[in-house]
Design a protein around this motif. Sequence first.
Motif, PDB file in Angstrom:
ATOM      1  N   HIS A 290      -4.446  -3.099   5.937  1.00 27.07           N
ATOM      2  CA  HIS A 290      -3.818  -2.603   4.702  1.00 27.07           C
ATOM      3  C   HIS A 290      -2.532  -3.369   4.409  1.00 27.07           C
ATOM      4  O   HIS A 290      -1.573  -2.809   3.869  1.00 27.07           O
ATOM      5  CB  HIS A 290      -3.544  -1.100   4.777  1.00 27.07           C
ATOM      6  N   VAL A 291      -2.514  -4.659   4.782  1.00 23.59           N
ATOM      7  CA  VAL A 291      -1.362  -5.509   4.479  1.00 23.59           C
ATOM      8  C   VAL A 291      -1.760  -6.513   3.404  1.00 23.59           C
ATOM      9  O   VAL A 291      -2.830  -7.115   3.471  1.00 23.59           O
ATOM     10  CB  VAL A 291      -0.834  -6.247   5.729  1.00 23.59           C
TER      11      VAL A 291
ATOM     12  N   ALA B 278      -3.515   6.047   2.315  1.00 18.78           N
ATOM     13  CA  ALA B 278      -4.011   5.043   3.267  1.00 18.78           C
ATOM     14  C   ALA B 278      -3.041   3.872   3.284  1.00 18.78           C
ATOM     15  O   ALA B 278      -2.668   3.352   2.238  1.00 18.78           O
ATOM     16  CB  ALA B 278      -5.405   4.573   2.890  1.00 18.78           C
ATOM     17  N   ASP B 279      -2.607   3.473   4.457  1.00 21.21           N
ATOM     18  CA  ASP B 279      -1.707   2.324   4.612  1.00 21.21           C
ATOM     19  C   ASP B 279      -1.793   1.861   6.057  1.00 21.21           C
ATOM     20  O   ASP B 279      -2.638   2.335   6.817  1.00 21.21           O
ATOM     21  CB  ASP B 279      -0.265   2.684   4.224  1.00 21.21           C
ATOM     22  N   TRP B 280      -0.935   0.920   6.446  1.00 19.38           N
ATOM     23  CA  TRP B 280      -1.059   0.327   7.777  1.00 19.38           C
ATOM     24  C   TRP B 280      -0.857   1.366   8.888  1.00 19.38           C
ATOM     25  O   TRP B 280      -1.450   1.246   9.961  1.00 19.38           O
ATOM     26  CB  TRP B 280      -0.089  -0.839   7.936  1.00 19.38           C
ATOM     27  N   ARG B 281      -0.057   2.409   8.636  1.00 22.92           N
ATOM     28  CA  ARG B 281       0.152   3.475   9.628  1.00 22.92           C
ATOM     29  C   ARG B 281      -1.002   4.477   9.648  1.00 22.92           C
ATOM     30  O   ARG B 281      -1.232   5.155  10.648  1.00 22.92           O
ATOM     31  CB  ARG B 281       1.440   4.244   9.322  1.00 22.92           C
ATOM     32  N   HIS B 282      -1.711   4.571   8.528  1.00 23.63           N
ATOM     33  CA  HIS B 282      -2.801   5.545   8.372  1.00 23.63           C
ATOM     34  C   HIS B 282      -4.035   4.817   7.850  1.00 23.63           C
ATOM     35  O   HIS B 282      -4.361   4.904   6.658  1.00 23.63           O
ATOM     36  CB  HIS B 282      -2.377   6.661   7.413  1.00 23.63           C
TER      37      HIS B 282
ATOM     38  N   ALA C 264      -2.471 -11.209  -4.584  1.00 23.73           N
ATOM     39  CA  ALA C 264      -1.434 -11.141  -3.550  1.00 23.73           C
ATOM     40  C   ALA C 264      -1.035  -9.725  -3.185  1.00 23.73           C
ATOM     41  O   ALA C 264      -0.471  -9.493  -2.111  1.00 23.73           O
ATOM     42  CB  ALA C 264      -0.202 -11.924  -4.003  1.00 23.73           C
ATOM     43  N   ASP C 265      -1.321  -8.743  -4.057  1.00 26.42           N
ATOM     44  CA  ASP C 265      -0.945  -7.360  -3.759  1.00 26.42           C
ATOM     45  C   ASP C 265      -2.124  -6.511  -3.284  1.00 26.42           C
ATOM     46  O   ASP C 265      -1.989  -5.301  -3.090  1.00 26.42           O
ATOM     47  CB  ASP C 265      -0.287  -6.709  -4.980  1.00 26.42           C
TER      48      ASP C 265
ATOM     49  N   ALA D 185       0.831  -1.210   0.000  1.00 31.59           N
ATOM     50  CA  ALA D 185       0.000   0.000   0.000  1.00 31.59           C
ATOM     51  C   ALA D 185       0.865   1.259   0.000  1.00 31.59           C
ATOM     52  O   ALA D 185       0.537   2.256  -0.662  1.00 31.59           O
ATOM     53  CB  ALA D 185      -0.933   0.000   1.209  1.00 31.59           C
ATOM     54  N   GLU D 186       1.966   1.222   0.732  1.00 30.21           N
ATOM     55  CA  GLU D 186       2.875   2.372   0.747  1.00 30.21           C
ATOM     56  C   GLU D 186       3.537   2.557  -0.610  1.00 30.21           C
ATOM     57  O   GLU D 186       3.722   3.686  -1.081  1.00 30.21           O
ATOM     58  CB  GLU D 186       3.929   2.181   1.838  1.00 30.21           C
ATOM     59  N   GLN D 187       3.897   1.458  -1.245  1.00 27.62           N
ATOM     60  CA  GLN D 187       4.532   1.555  -2.559  1.00 27.62           C
ATOM     61  C   GLN D 187       3.546   2.037  -3.622  1.00 27.62           C
ATOM     62  O   GLN D 187       3.901   2.853  -4.482  1.00 27.62           O
ATOM     63  CB  GLN D 187       5.099   0.199  -2.961  1.00 27.62           C
ATOM     64  N   PHE D 188       2.301   1.555  -3.548  1.00 27.37           N
ATOM     65  CA  PHE D 188       1.295   1.991  -4.515  1.00 27.37           C
ATOM     66  C   PHE D 188       0.823   3.423  -4.232  1.00 27.37           C
ATOM     67  O   PHE D 188       0.363   4.119  -5.135  1.00 27.37           O
ATOM     68  CB  PHE D 188       0.093   1.045  -4.489  1.00 27.37           C
TER      69      PHE D 188
END
Length: 373
Positions: A165-166, A143-147, A293-294, A101-104
């Motif tokens: 978000h993993v 949006a990601d695991w931290r947010h 998987a992503d 999610a961070e990479q995307f």
Amino acid sequence: MSNIVFVLLCDFVVGAVSDSWRADNKNLLKEQVRIPKGWAVFGSSPSEFDKPKQSNEEPSADGAIHIRSKVRVNEFFIDATEVSNEQFERFVEKTNHQSDAEQFGWSFVLEYLASPKTIKLVDSEEGIGRVKGSEFWLGVEGADWRHPEGPDSSLDGRESHPVTHVSFRDARAYCEWAGRRLPTELEWEYAARGGLPDSPYPWGDDVDDGDLNSWEGKFPKENTLKDGYAGTAPVKSYEPNKFGLFNTVGNVWEWCDGGDDKKRPMRGGSYLDSIDGSFNHILKVSTRMENSADSTSGNMGFRCASGPINRATAAGKNSSEKLRNLGQETLSEIAAERGIEGLREFLKGSGIDADVATAKEIDEKRAAKKKEL
């Protein structure tokens, strides 16, 4: 030619088991739960069909594993809880892992949990927009695991909640770092049932006898919060099952090992699913879906397992492959419990074309062949 299975009715010596199931306080790894060997009921009955409604979550062709089967499971270990934000943060600190999610640069967020500012941005010309047909899912930049709900959200007060978000790849990377692995679907369901093989819920047969984190109210706009949470709940919420596992149904979907990168399995449902199946997925221990998987979203998490891998025998494999998957120890245990005829019936019922014989019977067959020569 049929395979010949040599079944020796004797005690089996079990080799040393890796200690990856033990606690590691430095890395915030908790001691895993030992799941005893036994017979696992795998799948759901036709009355438990899981047909998603109003959801962008794409299930497998039939939505759930409808063929109930009994599968022999050897001892393994599994996390009592889903991996928490605090635990995943330690992993990232140690490895500098960057999630998918961070990479995307974005992930899916449930509109009910998003701020007015985030919703406005999503719906603007610059925004990613909503999922067609499931407009309650927003594509949120940042949006990601931290947010979990986007850039204006954080993990404050949610350290003990499951990481979200993993992707499957993120979950597998964490497990490998921890010296563990993702559970197979067979292991996950066996552990989730908590020793109650014929019950649809981790606590038993009656839906009213247990508590879980689900959507209660008129989805997707109204949530009564009867379970205490609008989104995720802490990983140790509610009563554990008889094996000691928490939140195996509801809260977040849990990635499992299996499939390929186009379709990876997830089990258990999440906080936006319903206990009666009136919308989204029905929440039962047999509930499953698949995703790439992503894929990431605010209701996807995981837990880890360790020990020898247990897999359900896949349909369509030839008899040799099926026999290798079962293993000599399992075949010996079945014969010890049911006798040679019982083992023959088991193999026949599993679609395995194999002759079964004790060492004595093999010797007799060899002697007869020598006489023929």
